[in-house]
Design a protein around this motif. Structure first.
Motif, short mmCIF file in Angstrom:
data_model
loop_
_atom_site.label_atom_id
_atom_site.label_comp_id
_atom_site.label_asym_id
_atom_site.label_seq_id
_atom_site.Cartn_x
_atom_site.Cartn_y
_atom_site.Cartn_z
N ARG A 182 1.73 7.37 -1.38
CA ARG A 182 1.65 8.56 -1.96
C ARG A 182 1.16 8.32 -3.44
N VAL A 238 0.84 -1.03 -0.17
CA VAL A 238 -0.04 -0.06 0.01
C VAL A 238 1.11 1.30 0.02
N VAL A 277 -3.09 -6.50 7.53
CA VAL A 277 -3.03 -5.19 8.48
C VAL A 277 -1.78 -5.45 9.14
N ALA A 278 -1.36 -6.73 9.74
CA ALA A 278 0.07 -6.79 10.36
C ALA A 278 1.30 -6.47 9.60
N VAL A 288 1.05 -4.58 6.47
CA VAL A 288 1.10 -3.35 5.83
C VAL A 288 0.84 -2.11 6.63
N ALA A 289 0.09 -2.29 7.59
CA ALA A 289 -0.56 -1.28 8.72
C ALA A 289 -1.56 -0.38 8.03
N VAL A 290 -2.61 -0.99 7.51
CA VAL A 290 -3.62 -0.21 7.16
C VAL A 290 -4.85 -0.37 8.00
N ASN A 291 -5.80 0.29 7.73
CA ASN A 291 -7.12 0.47 8.66
C ASN A 291 -7.69 -1.06 8.25
N PRO A 292 -8.17 -1.87 9.18
CA PRO A 292 -8.89 -3.40 8.98
C PRO A 292 -10.05 -2.99 7.98
N ASN A 293 -10.81 -2.01 8.10
CA ASN A 293 -11.90 -1.74 7.29
C ASN A 293 -11.53 -1.54 5.78
N VAL A 345 -7.76 -10.68 6.94
CA VAL A 345 -7.69 -9.12 7.29
C VAL A 345 -6.68 -8.79 8.32
N ARG A 346 -6.35 -9.68 9.53
CA ARG A 346 -5.53 -9.55 10.23
C ARG A 346 -4.17 -9.73 9.89
N PRO A 376 -6.15 3.36 -0.63
CA PRO A 376 -5.58 2.20 -0.32
C PRO A 376 -6.39 1.06 -0.48
N LYS A 436 -13.21 -3.91 3.13
CA LYS A 436 -13.84 -3.28 1.89
C LYS A 436 -13.42 -3.69 0.48
#
Lengths: 132, 331
Positions: A9, A6, A44-45, A47-52, A40-41, A14, A56
């Motif tokens: 820039r 992700v 997220v672990a 790339v550090a983005v919001n789980p939602n 999802v977990r 995202p 989505k």
């Protein structure tokens, strides 16, 4: 399994980056029908983005019919996107690589290559419309 | 750094589940109504009404002195409102065990006992909390290669932040309030910190809500799905980030009378250069003036636009400011 990138820039939201990367992996044959996607977990672990954001993206791809969520198991590839099979991409990719080498040898930089490609695509579209 | 702040990381024994803790569905995790904090001469926060839905990661942004820390401290019960009300998980914030069992707070300076090791902190936390997952702290810190037996004062800033985060997560809070948690960290440490935070939110499957203050828009864009923007002690924006971005446009066109535009829409900020005007507009309905080129707005532009509009005077009317460069208000 695939991994996602992700880029903050890129200007592409995202969730759309994840959607595009899944489609790309399906077209390139890196993901096949029945393969499991990272949870999802896990995404997220990594790339550090919001789980939602990941939810989505997966939901969009489910709606397109490409992925399916199996209760208690995870998300799996259900179908490949419409279009030519993966080997067509690799064959055309090799042809394009030859062409790019030729262009570089002729002294074209990336910007010139891109504008030439864009102009050719536009000319081809116009020609297709004339014959249609 | 004081005991009160550390007690929120390591909270106190005796907490029982809060009344109404089984709330699910649309009940917001955090809700404030006209929340106001006045000190003797200064109003730190005025008429602050915000709603943060359960399971979201909400960014709290704004210039220094805008009231971010004041809001966070009131939400965890460290500070009492002068006026208005706050509700966190359906309860008024207070320094009571049953409230602190559900709410974690990390103050900006990462309050830890410098001479104690992570292992000492885990033991203290087990002693002070009814619900305490010490094993999760060890797992997290080991996977990050952070020694458990060294005094935390000898660890790097990034490692200390990870220790503090792992500890505050060990009490399995349902609301986590973080005051500029990544401000002092290098980019890699920041990414690792945010990965641990987002993973905890994903693992909680909607039962953990986070509010974090930050100046780093790129991080916010990745990690947060909600935004509260404070400037000049007032809430300027509050909502889902995707919705907020969709509601705003950048208009570029000739400098001219904006009254027709303002009949339907709100000009947040106007900047002019020569004959050209650039407008940040909150759009309400279709934009039909062909004189303007309409562009989507990015999160950074949106935040800077509102901060800039609020900067020259505390009560600047939208659309009256003409700033070349939106500047933070350092107090």
């Amino acid at each position: 399994m695939v991994s996602f990138r992700v880029d903050g820039r890129s200007g592409v939201p995202p969730y759309l980056q994840i959607v595009q990367q899944v489609r790309q992996a399906l077209r390139m044959g890196l993901l096949e029908v029945g393969d499991q996607l990272p949870t999802v977990r896990e995404v997220v672990a990594a790339v550090a983005v919001n789980p939602n954001t990941v939810l989505k993206a997966y939901r969009d791809l489910e709606r397109e019919g490409l992925l399916e969520a199996r209760a208690g198991q995870g998300t799996f590839v259900r179908a490949l996107p419409p279009g030519p099979p993966p080997h067509t991409f690799s064959r055309l990719g090799r042809g394009l690589a030859r062409w790019v080498r030729e262009a570089r040898d002729a002294g074209l930089d990336d910007e010139s290559v891109e504008s030439l490609l864009k102009a050719t695509l536009q000319a081809q579209d116009a020609a297709d419309q004339d014959t249609a | 750094m004081n005991w009160d702040e550390r007690s929120l990381v390591l909270s106190r024994r005796g907490g029982t589940a809060m009344a109404g803790s089984a709330t699910t569905g649309p009940a917001p995790a955090i809700q404030t109504t006209r929340l106001t904090k006045r000190y003797r001469r200064v109003t730190a926060l005025s008429d602050c009404s915000v709603t943060v839905p359960q399971g979201s990661i909400c960014a709290l942004v704004g210039p220094n002195g805008a009231g971010k820390t004041t809001l966070l401290r009131m939400l965890c019960g460290l500070s009492r409102p002068t006026d208005g009300a706050a509700s966190v998980l359906g309860a008024a914030p207070r320094q009571a065990p049953e409230f602190l069992a559900e709410v974690g707070f990390l103050a900006q300076e990462m309050p830890l006992y410098r001479r104690m090791s992570a292992e000492d902190h885990i033991a203290a936390g087990a002693h002070l909390n009814n619900r305490w997952d010490g094993a999760s702290v060890r797992d997290r810190l080991r996977s990050l290669g952070i020694p458990l037996d060294r005094a935390v004062g000898t660890l790097s800033g990034g490692q200390r932040a990870q220790v503090a985060l792992a500890l505050v997560l060990a009490k399995q809070p349902r609301v986590l309030l973080l005051d500029e948690p990544v401000a002092a960290l290098d980019p890699l440490a920041r990414r690792h910190f945010l990965a641990v935070l987002t993973e905890a939110v994903a693992a909680a499957e909607g039962s953990l809500t986070v509010m974090l203050s930050s100046h780093l828009i790129a991080d916010i864009e990745r990690v947060c799905d909600h935004l509260v923007l404070l400037a000049a002690s007032h809430v300027q924006l509050c909502g889902d980030t995707d919705d907020l971005l969709a509601e705003h446009k950048i208009l570029i066109g000739p400098k001219k009378d904006t009254a027709p535009l303002e009949a339907a829409h709100t000009i947040v900020q106007a900047t002019t250069a020569g004959r050209q005007a650039t407008l940040l507009v909150r759009v309400d309905g279709p934009l039909i003036d062909p004189a303007y080129q309409v562009e989507d707005v990015g999160l950074e532009e949106l935040v800077l636009g509102y901060m800039g509009a609020a900067a020259p005077a505390a009560y600047a009317r939208p659309g009256t400011s003409e700033l070349d460069e939106p500047a933070g208000d350092e107090r």
